[in-house]
Design a protein around this motif. Structure first.
Motif, PDB file in Angstrom:
ATOM      1  N   PRO A   1       0.622  -1.011  -0.352  1.00 28.35           N
ATOM      2  CA  PRO A   1       0.342   0.229   0.216  1.00 28.35           C
ATOM      3  C   PRO A   1       0.577   1.425  -0.358  1.00 28.35           C
ATOM      4  O   PRO A   1       0.587   2.148  -0.088  1.00 28.35           O
ATOM      5  CB  PRO A   1      -0.999  -0.252   1.684  1.00 28.35           C
ATOM      6  CG  PRO A   1       0.016  -1.228   2.186  1.00 28.35           C
ATOM      7  CD  PRO A   1       1.250  -1.589   1.403  1.00 28.35           C
TER       8      PRO A   1
ATOM      9  N   ARG B   1      -5.806   6.974   6.036  1.00 29.14           N
ATOM     10  CA  ARG B   1      -6.300   7.100   4.982  1.00 29.14           C
ATOM     11  C   ARG B   1      -5.819   5.465   3.802  1.00 29.14           C
ATOM     12  O   ARG B   1      -7.437   5.176   3.117  1.00 29.14           O
ATOM     13  CB  ARG B   1      -5.940   7.955   4.060  1.00 29.14           C
ATOM     14  CG  ARG B   1      -7.602   8.816   3.301  1.00 29.14           C
ATOM     15  CD  ARG B   1      -6.866   9.919   2.937  1.00 29.14           C
ATOM     16  NE  ARG B   1      -5.557  10.196   2.093  1.00 29.14           N
ATOM     17  CZ  ARG B   1      -5.081  11.423   2.673  1.00 29.14           C
ATOM     18  NH1 ARG B   1      -5.040  12.265   3.606  1.00 29.14           N
ATOM     19  NH2 ARG B   1      -3.388  11.406   2.150  1.00 29.14           N
ATOM     20  N   HIS B   2      -5.511   4.963   4.271  1.00 35.87           N
ATOM     21  CA  HIS B   2      -5.071   3.817   3.459  1.00 35.87           C
ATOM     22  C   HIS B   2      -5.169   2.656   4.323  1.00 35.87           C
ATOM     23  O   HIS B   2      -4.914   1.070   4.080  1.00 35.87           O
ATOM     24  CB  HIS B   2      -3.369   3.628   2.827  1.00 35.87           C
ATOM     25  CG  HIS B   2      -3.426   4.576   2.182  1.00 35.87           C
ATOM     26  ND1 HIS B   2      -3.495   4.865   0.205  1.00 35.87           N
ATOM     27  CD2 HIS B   2      -2.692   5.805   1.419  1.00 35.87           C
ATOM     28  CE1 HIS B   2      -3.492   5.768  -0.170  1.00 35.87           C
ATOM     29  NE2 HIS B   2      -3.174   6.411   0.873  1.00 35.87           N
TER      30      HIS B   2
ATOM     31  N   ALA C   1      -3.509  -3.673   4.479  1.00 39.88           N
ATOM     32  CA  ALA C   1      -3.841  -3.410   3.611  1.00 39.88           C
ATOM     33  C   ALA C   1      -4.688  -4.233   2.701  1.00 39.88           C
ATOM     34  O   ALA C   1      -6.209  -3.625   2.308  1.00 39.88           O
ATOM     35  CB  ALA C   1      -2.959  -2.462   2.815  1.00 39.88           C
TER      36      ALA C   1
ATOM     37  N   GLN D   1       0.025   6.510  -6.250  1.00 41.65           N
ATOM     38  CA  GLN D   1      -1.024   6.481  -4.872  1.00 41.65           C
ATOM     39  C   GLN D   1      -0.158   6.170  -4.222  1.00 41.65           C
ATOM     40  O   GLN D   1       0.600   4.756  -4.588  1.00 41.65           O
ATOM     41  CB  GLN D   1      -2.087   5.854  -5.487  1.00 41.65           C
ATOM     42  CG  GLN D   1      -3.358   6.832  -6.555  1.00 41.65           C
ATOM     43  CD  GLN D   1      -4.060   7.146  -6.548  1.00 41.65           C
ATOM     44  OE1 GLN D   1      -3.883   7.868  -5.087  1.00 41.65           O
ATOM     45  NE2 GLN D   1      -4.734   7.786  -7.006  1.00 41.65           N
ATOM     46  N   GLY D   2      -0.288   6.185  -3.137  1.00 42.41           N
ATOM     47  CA  GLY D   2      -0.030   5.287  -2.097  1.00 42.41           C
ATOM     48  C   GLY D   2       0.375   6.236  -0.887  1.00 42.41           C
ATOM     49  O   GLY D   2       0.180   7.538  -0.593  1.00 42.41           O
TER      50      GLY D   2
END
Lengths: 305, 587
Positions: free
Chosen positions: A66, A294-295, A235, A77-78
């Motif tokens: 992640p 958030r992840h 994740a 992203q990530g």
């Protein structure tokens, strides 16, 4: 004044100090850091060049969820990507994220991404994310400066909720004398599980080439457990129930937990100091924890030296 | 006046070039199969599919080779000066070569003029593990075929260099690349086939050998190298390689390794493809007790079906990274259909190529520390204390017992091909005398996470040399002569009926030795290190010798004491072609 915990300089962790007193080394290097930051030492891509160009070039791994990956529309992203954007924001510049594939070892990645550039052409970064911080590793890569710890990675165990797991951390693997355990091939988790407790789990270890396959073989209940890195497991399993995470104690000298930081080029340390200050500010404001959340991850801060 | 003269000369030159414009003839499968006998062309890797690297030409011979001079040279240009491990091919006045960074050229053999150049468009951020080299292409019909660093097989129109088809062998994002010269073999069922292996790949991938159609590059059959995996034929599952779990514990066969990164040879006599396989995964041999077939092996494969006819494992349960990929060379041993292969592990094996039966094995380096010898069945007699230890059992628990193993993992011989002369009945083996400290390392990092690894530190065995070219009698194992070289040898060897042995050195010399005595008869410095393989052919009554010069490959990527012998070498990229001045050729 920056939070001392994140004062940037290699050699400040007790276990990598080369001076007789880790405390003294820590204090001296913080002072040096401060002086250098003020005097603006000129070097390869120092802070003033970064600021003048209006962007901080940050290399992250592609295909490393992640922490970082490139999505279908080409956006990186990530956690590492978001953290890099936030750090650049603190410095008042834009983040230019470069996602690169991993080489055979991180040592190769440091060469490609920080101090030499890729053999097949392309830019080096001002900063590279997700660099392990470990004494021997840092010592064998003198052309980069590694610091700015931001996460503590640990090998943890996910089990089906209905699995009976002993509460004593040193005994948590005992059920795998009889039940199946999924691991990613050739990782420290695989290795440990094969040899722990005189090899009693060996016959029940299922190694998978890709972590995602190991996760699928855990979800399907083909395996009662999944042993691997906390971030990957969190994740992969976020939002799903039917499993729980436990933290076994490992009786080994193998590296079952390590700190994750960043690298800059050896002669561009002032960029590293500035990023360190930015990181401290983000940590203090709770922004780093929010990015991890958030992840779907728990932000485990690096151990305080 | 002066300008006029210059123009006249220039146009006369242009006219000459036009007149001798090469013919671009097609290459038939018979041309490939008979390549060893035909001196006017070189249309296979190995100067014949058996890989003997022997030319029947004798215009250039021991008595006149001292007069060899350059005929022309051509720069590979650009800023891409890195290891040139190619072997040129020649057909009807056109030379075809590949170069670093997945490039290819067609060159006029008379003048050295470039006819076309092809540059593969490589994706940014590819990470080939072991330099950006290429080991050559293949010619068949109207196509020149070679592999790229992003793991594609590309067929170019031999006349124009334009792409006819391009096929992905595997996913470069997972670490795959392709650097070997593809092999062309005949088959009754499918016509001529292109044979390729796989290079690189994520640790734990399974090696395979594939056969493809020439016209479109579609796969006809595929043969995995690790037991338990299913083969494919004509789009359907065929047979399993070996027996599942016979020589692997648990599920480790699924991630067993055995990459086929060096290509193969073909024997028209037994109609078999010979291909070697790489090391097993994971590194630590204590995790996979058993022979781990068919890692570190030679496989004989039927081109019609992809079935394994026989296998011979050189290093069962490898713990030293002794890849078994080195080439198998077919030859006649006093009437026996034999094959020879000089392994990474330091032993030179003689096998019966009809059935894979072990005949004999001899050390071809001066020191071997991991095994006492090879027993009568072809199995190594291990020295257990010289196997890298298990880190979980190590005294300090941080790394396994470190052992000094000879040869090093770069091998008694690495990729560089050997040569065999049916005249002298000797094999010429480019070897290296080096060892390594090796230990199993529980802390290496990949993609920012802790993984398992192995630690290496390569060291020369002798003070004055690492490289060693040896002439070895396959019947007795006797070393007839030896040439010692300061830097490690990394290029291929060629021998000729002219009683000569040609090979290049990292120091830049192309050398010619007396095939019987090892006496150096000629040398020419090409300006950069040679890690490619020489060829020879004749054209209009003259014999030519060519080699591509350009230092690189795996050696300069490794540090330690070996680096001292190569640190001063300069990069390059140049095709050199030599011949005798006409008046001296008759002597």
């Amino acid at each position: 004044m920056p939070n001392k915990r994140y004062c940037w300089s290699p050699g400040t962790w007790p276990w990598q100090a080369r001076l007789p007193s880790g405390g003294l080394a820590f204090a001296v290097s913080c002072l040096v850091a401060l002086i250098l930051a003020v005097s603006g030492d000129a070097s390869a891509r120092p802070l003033d060049e970064v600021r003048a160009s209006g962007e901080l070039r940050v290399v992250v791994y592609d295909d490393n969820a992640p922490f970082s990956w490139t999505d279908a529309s080409g956006v990186v992203q990530g956690v590492d990507a978001d953290l890099a954007r936030a750090l650049a924001g603190e410095l008042g510049v834009k983040a230019n994220l470069i996602a690169r594939y991993a080489g055979e070892e991180v040592d190769d990645d440091l060469r490609s991404n920080i101090w030499q550039g890729p053999r097949t052409g392309g830019l080096v970064g001002d900063v590279m994310m997700h660099v392990p911080m470990e004494r021997a590793f840092i010592a064998r890569n003198p052309l980069v400066a590694i610091s700015n710890a931001y996460y503590h990675e640990k090998i943890v165990l996910a089990v089906q909720t209905d699995a009976a797991v002993p509460t004593e951390p040193r005994s948590m693997l005992q059920p795998f004398r009889a039940a199946k355990l999924a691991v990613q091939f050739a990782t420290v988790a695989h290795y440990y599980a094969m040899f722990a407790d005189d090899g009693v789990y060996k016959a029940n270890i299922n190694p998978y080439l890709k972590f995602e396959t190991a996760v699928a073989a855990f979800r399907s209940r083909e395996n009662m457990g999944l042993l691997g890195r906390r971030a990957q497991i969190e994740a992969a399993l976020k939002g799903s129930d039917g499993f729980k995470l436990v933290e076994p104690a490992f009786d080994t000298e193998l590296r079952m937990a390590w700190t994750v930081g960043m690298a800059v080029k050896e002669n561009s340390r002032d960029t590293g100091y500035a990023v360190g200050n930015a990181l401290n500010a983000l940590v203090d404001r709770g922004e780093v924890a929010k990015i991890f959340e958030r992840h779907g991850l728990t932000h485990v801060p690096p151990p305080v030296p | 006046m002066k300008t006029w003269k210059w123009l006249a000369t220039a146009s006369a030159l242009a006219l000459t070039v036009t007149i001798s414009e090469p013919a671009f003839a097609d290459v038939s499968i018979d041309d490939v199969v008979n390549d060893a006998k035909t001196t006017a062309d070189v249309v296979s890797n190995g100067l014949g599919p058996q890989g003997q690297r022997f030319s029947p030409l004798k215009t250039i011979n021991a008595s006149n080779v001292a007069n060899l001079v350059p005929a022309w040279a051509m720069s590979l240009g650009g800023e891409k000066m890195r290891g040139q491990e190619t072997q040129p091919l020649v057909k009807d006045g056109v030379m075809y070569i590949t170069g670093s960074y997945s490039r290819a050229w067609a060159i006029d053999t008379k003048t050295g003029k470039e006819l076309w150049q092809y540059d593969a468009r490589l994706p940014e951020g590819i990470l080939p593990c072991c330099d950006v080299i290429n080991r050559g292409g293949a010619l068949i019909n109207d196509k020149f075929i070679f592999g790229t660093l992003d793991a594609k097989l590309v067929a170019l129109d031999a006349k124009t260099g334009k792409v006819v088809w391009s096929k992905k062998i595997d996913e470069f994002k997972d670490g795959f690349s392709y650097t070997a010269a593809p092999l062309i073999v005949p088959s009754k069922a499918h016509g001529p086939l292109i044979i390729n292996g796989v290079s690189g790949g994520e640790f734990g991938i399974v090696g395979r050998i594939e056969a493809r159609k020439v016209d479109d590059g579609e796969v006809v059959w595929s043969r995995p190298t690790i037991e338990g995996h299913m083969g494919m034929l004509n789009g359907k599952e065929s047979t399993m390689t070996g027996k599942k779990n016979e020589s692997w514990p648990g599920d480790l066969w699924q991630t067993g390794g055995g990459a086929t990164w060096l290509g193969g040879t073909y024997d028209p006599d037994t109609k078999l493809i010979f291909m070697g396989t790489g090391n097993p995964a994971p590194w630590n041999s204590h995790m996979r007790p058993g022979d781990n077939k068919w890692s570190c092996s030679r496989l004989a494969i039927d081109p019609e079906t992809g079935e394994i006819k026989w296998g011979f494992q050189t290093t069962p349960n490898d713990g030293w990274d002794f890849d078994g990929v080195n080439e198998v060379v077919s030859f006649d041993l006093n009437g026996t259909k034999a094959a020879a292969t000089a392994d990474r592990n330091g032993f030179f094996y003689i096998l019966n190529r009809e059935n894979g039966k072990f005949i004999n094995a001899y050390p071809f380096v001066n020191k071997i520390s991991w095994a006492k010898g090879i027993d009568k069945n072809g199995r190594p007699i291990y020295i257990p204390e010289n196997r890298p230890g298990d880190p979980t059992k190590g005294a300090d628990g941080k790394k396994g017992t470190s052992v000094f193993a000879v040869p090093s993992f770069l091998g008694g011989k690495n990729w560089m091909p050997i040569a065999y002369s049916p005249d002298t009945k000797l094999f010429y083996i480019p070897s290296n005398e080096w060892g390594m400290d090796i230990w199993n390392e529980p802390i290496t990092y990949k993609k920012g996470a802790a993984y398992l690894g192995a630690g290496f530190n390569i060291k020369p065995v002798f003070d004055d040399h690492i490289g060693s070219l040896k002439a070895i009698d396959p019947a007795t194992g006797e070393t007839k002569w030896e040439y010692k070289n300061t830097a490690p040898l990394w290029g291929g060897v060629m021998t000729t009926a002219g009683g000569l042995v040609f090979f290049g050195t990292p120091e830049g010399d192309l050398k010619a030795m007396d095939a019987a005595t090892g006496k150096q008869l000629w040398a020419f410095n090409t300006g950069s290190g040679i890690v490619g393989s020489p060829i020879t052919w004749d054209q209009d009554g003259e014999q030519y010798v060519s080699v591509v010069s350009g230092w690189g490959g795996a050696v300069p990527l490794w540090g330690g004491e070996v680096a001292k012998t190569v640190a001063h070498l300069n990069q390059g990229g140049m095709v050199w072609t030599f011949k005798l001045p006409k008046q001296l050729a008759q002597k």
